[in-house]
Design an enzyme around this catalytic site. Sequence first.
Site, PDB file in Angstrom:
ATOM      1  N   LYS A  10       0.842  -1.202   0.000  1.00  0.00           N
ATOM      2  CA  LYS A  10       0.000   0.000   0.000  1.00  0.00           C
ATOM      3  C   LYS A  10       0.882   1.259   0.000  1.00  0.00           C
ATOM      4  O   LYS A  10       2.096   1.183   0.241  1.00  0.00           O
ATOM      5  CB  LYS A  10      -0.926  -0.052   1.218  1.00  0.00           C
ATOM      6  CG  LYS A  10      -1.937  -1.224   1.195  1.00  0.00           C
ATOM      7  CD  LYS A  10      -2.850  -1.167   2.420  1.00  0.00           C
ATOM      8  CE  LYS A  10      -3.914  -2.242   2.408  1.00  0.00           C
ATOM      9  NZ  LYS A  10      -4.843  -2.093   3.573  1.00  0.00           N
ATOM     10  N   TYR A  50     -12.716  -2.925  -2.747  1.00  0.00           N
ATOM     11  CA  TYR A  50     -13.182  -2.862  -1.356  1.00  0.00           C
ATOM     12  C   TYR A  50     -14.715  -2.781  -1.279  1.00  0.00           C
ATOM     13  O   TYR A  50     -15.257  -2.103  -0.402  1.00  0.00           O
ATOM     14  CB  TYR A  50     -12.557  -1.659  -0.648  1.00  0.00           C
ATOM     15  CG  TYR A  50     -11.117  -1.868  -0.199  1.00  0.00           C
ATOM     16  CD1 TYR A  50     -10.729  -3.005   0.511  1.00  0.00           C
ATOM     17  CD2 TYR A  50     -10.141  -0.896  -0.441  1.00  0.00           C
ATOM     18  CE1 TYR A  50      -9.411  -3.191   0.939  1.00  0.00           C
ATOM     19  CE2 TYR A  50      -8.825  -1.070  -0.006  1.00  0.00           C
ATOM     20  CZ  TYR A  50      -8.466  -2.219   0.687  1.00  0.00           C
ATOM     21  OH  TYR A  50      -7.166  -2.394   1.124  1.00  0.00           O
ATOM     22  N   ASN A 117      -1.898   0.055   7.006  1.00  0.00           N
ATOM     23  CA  ASN A 117      -1.287  -1.199   7.463  1.00  0.00           C
ATOM     24  C   ASN A 117      -0.417  -1.887   6.408  1.00  0.00           C
ATOM     25  O   ASN A 117      -0.311  -3.115   6.387  1.00  0.00           O
ATOM     26  CB  ASN A 117      -2.372  -2.138   8.012  1.00  0.00           C
ATOM     27  CG  ASN A 117      -3.497  -2.340   7.023  1.00  0.00           C
ATOM     28  OD1 ASN A 117      -3.403  -1.920   5.869  1.00  0.00           O
ATOM     29  ND2 ASN A 117      -4.555  -3.003   7.460  1.00  0.00           N
ATOM     30  N   HIS A 120      -1.730  -5.659   1.623  1.00  0.00           N
ATOM     31  CA  HIS A 120      -3.033  -6.308   1.428  1.00  0.00           C
ATOM     32  C   HIS A 120      -2.820  -7.726   0.947  1.00  0.00           C
ATOM     33  O   HIS A 120      -1.871  -8.001   0.208  1.00  0.00           O
ATOM     34  CB  HIS A 120      -3.860  -5.558   0.366  1.00  0.00           C
ATOM     35  CG  HIS A 120      -5.050  -6.346  -0.127  1.00  0.00           C
ATOM     36  ND1 HIS A 120      -6.247  -6.377   0.552  1.00  0.00           N
ATOM     37  CD2 HIS A 120      -5.194  -7.189  -1.196  1.00  0.00           C
ATOM     38  CE1 HIS A 120      -7.094  -7.184  -0.089  1.00  0.00           C
ATOM     39  NE2 HIS A 120      -6.484  -7.687  -1.159  1.00  0.00           N
ATOM     40  N   GLU A 131     -10.002 -10.354  -7.310  1.00  0.00           N
ATOM     41  CA  GLU A 131      -9.074  -9.220  -7.168  1.00  0.00           C
ATOM     42  C   GLU A 131      -7.986  -9.247  -8.248  1.00  0.00           C
ATOM     43  O   GLU A 131      -7.607  -8.204  -8.771  1.00  0.00           O
ATOM     44  CB  GLU A 131      -8.458  -9.236  -5.762  1.00  0.00           C
ATOM     45  CG  GLU A 131      -9.472  -8.913  -4.674  1.00  0.00           C
ATOM     46  CD  GLU A 131      -8.936  -9.111  -3.255  1.00  0.00           C
ATOM     47  OE1 GLU A 131      -7.737  -9.427  -3.095  1.00  0.00           O
ATOM     48  OE2 GLU A 131      -9.728  -8.949  -2.297  1.00  0.00           O
TER      49      GLU A 131
HETATM   50  O1  CDP Z   1      -6.827  -5.950   5.005  1.00  0.00           O
HETATM   51  P1  CDP Z   1      -7.567  -6.978   5.837  1.00  0.00           P
HETATM   52  O2  CDP Z   1      -8.129  -8.104   5.015  1.00  0.00           O
HETATM   53  O3  CDP Z   1      -6.740  -7.435   7.003  1.00  0.00           O
HETATM   54  O4  CDP Z   1      -8.794  -6.211   6.508  1.00  0.00           O
HETATM   55  P2  CDP Z   1     -10.273  -5.895   5.968  1.00  0.00           P
HETATM   56  O5  CDP Z   1     -11.196  -6.054   7.108  1.00  0.00           O
HETATM   57  O6  CDP Z   1     -10.565  -6.639   4.703  1.00  0.00           O
HETATM   58  O7  CDP Z   1     -10.208  -4.329   5.650  1.00  0.00           O
HETATM   59  C1  CDP Z   1      -9.607  -3.829   4.475  1.00  0.00           C
HETATM   60  C2  CDP Z   1      -8.821  -2.597   4.843  1.00  0.00           C
HETATM   61  O8  CDP Z   1      -9.709  -1.555   5.261  1.00  0.00           O
HETATM   62  C3  CDP Z   1      -7.877  -2.780   6.032  1.00  0.00           C
HETATM   63  O9  CDP Z   1      -6.645  -3.378   5.643  1.00  0.00           O
HETATM   64  C4  CDP Z   1      -7.717  -1.375   6.543  1.00  0.00           C
HETATM   65  O10 CDP Z   1      -6.780  -0.624   5.771  1.00  0.00           O
HETATM   66  C5  CDP Z   1      -9.126  -0.806   6.294  1.00  0.00           C
HETATM   67  N1  CDP Z   1      -9.978  -0.891   7.504  1.00  0.00           N
HETATM   68  C6  CDP Z   1     -10.017   0.196   8.384  1.00  0.00           C
HETATM   69  O11 CDP Z   1      -9.356   1.195   8.130  1.00  0.00           O
HETATM   70  N2  CDP Z   1     -10.793   0.138   9.510  1.00  0.00           N
HETATM   71  C7  CDP Z   1     -11.520  -0.952   9.797  1.00  0.00           C
HETATM   72  N3  CDP Z   1     -12.263  -0.972  10.907  1.00  0.00           N
HETATM   73  C8  CDP Z   1     -11.486  -2.057   8.935  1.00  0.00           C
HETATM   74  C9  CDP Z   1     -10.700  -2.000   7.795  1.00  0.00           C
HETATM   75 MG    MG Z   2      -9.628  -8.065   3.543  1.00  0.00          MG
END
Ligand code: CDP
Ligand code: MG
Length: 137
Positions: A10, A50, A117, A120, A131
Amino acid sequence: MTERTLMLIKPDGVKRGKIGEIIRRIENKGYQIIAMKMVVPTEKLLNLHYAEHVGKSYYPSLVSYMMSGPVVVMIGEGTNIISGWRTLMGETNPTKAAPGTIRGDLGREWEEKAMMNIVHGSDSVLSAEREINLWFT
Ligand code: CDP
Ligand code: MG
């Protein structure tokens, strides 16, 4: 099972000069990178990528974070790589991600609403296929 997954570095990972560190971890683990490019994603692409997050309170912040600079887009390949890459990444919240993981070692929380973070990874065979087709058309 040999799988493919979509891996992103990212914009925060790119800006902080962590491309080499992250690719080193992927290669040390033994996974193959079979495609790679750098792009600044459009809002349209992010809305698809997303889709499950559209409408969440953090979503506008997530979009501006993801459009804040180039992203490294990779297809990784290996046995059970979908789950293996998510283990290497660590959990979503970088404050909680375990030391030894990419998010745990290289990430932290900031004041932005969206969690920055670093990386991805797809979460299932179905989302990996979806994706990969979105980012490599
Ligand atoms: O990336 P990952 O699959 O671990 O998490 P996700 O639940 O699929 O969420 C996608 C991305 O959205 C995350 O990596 C975060 O950058 C963002 N996110 C966030 O900012 N706040 C949250 N409560 C959940 C997700
Ligand atoms: Mg995810």
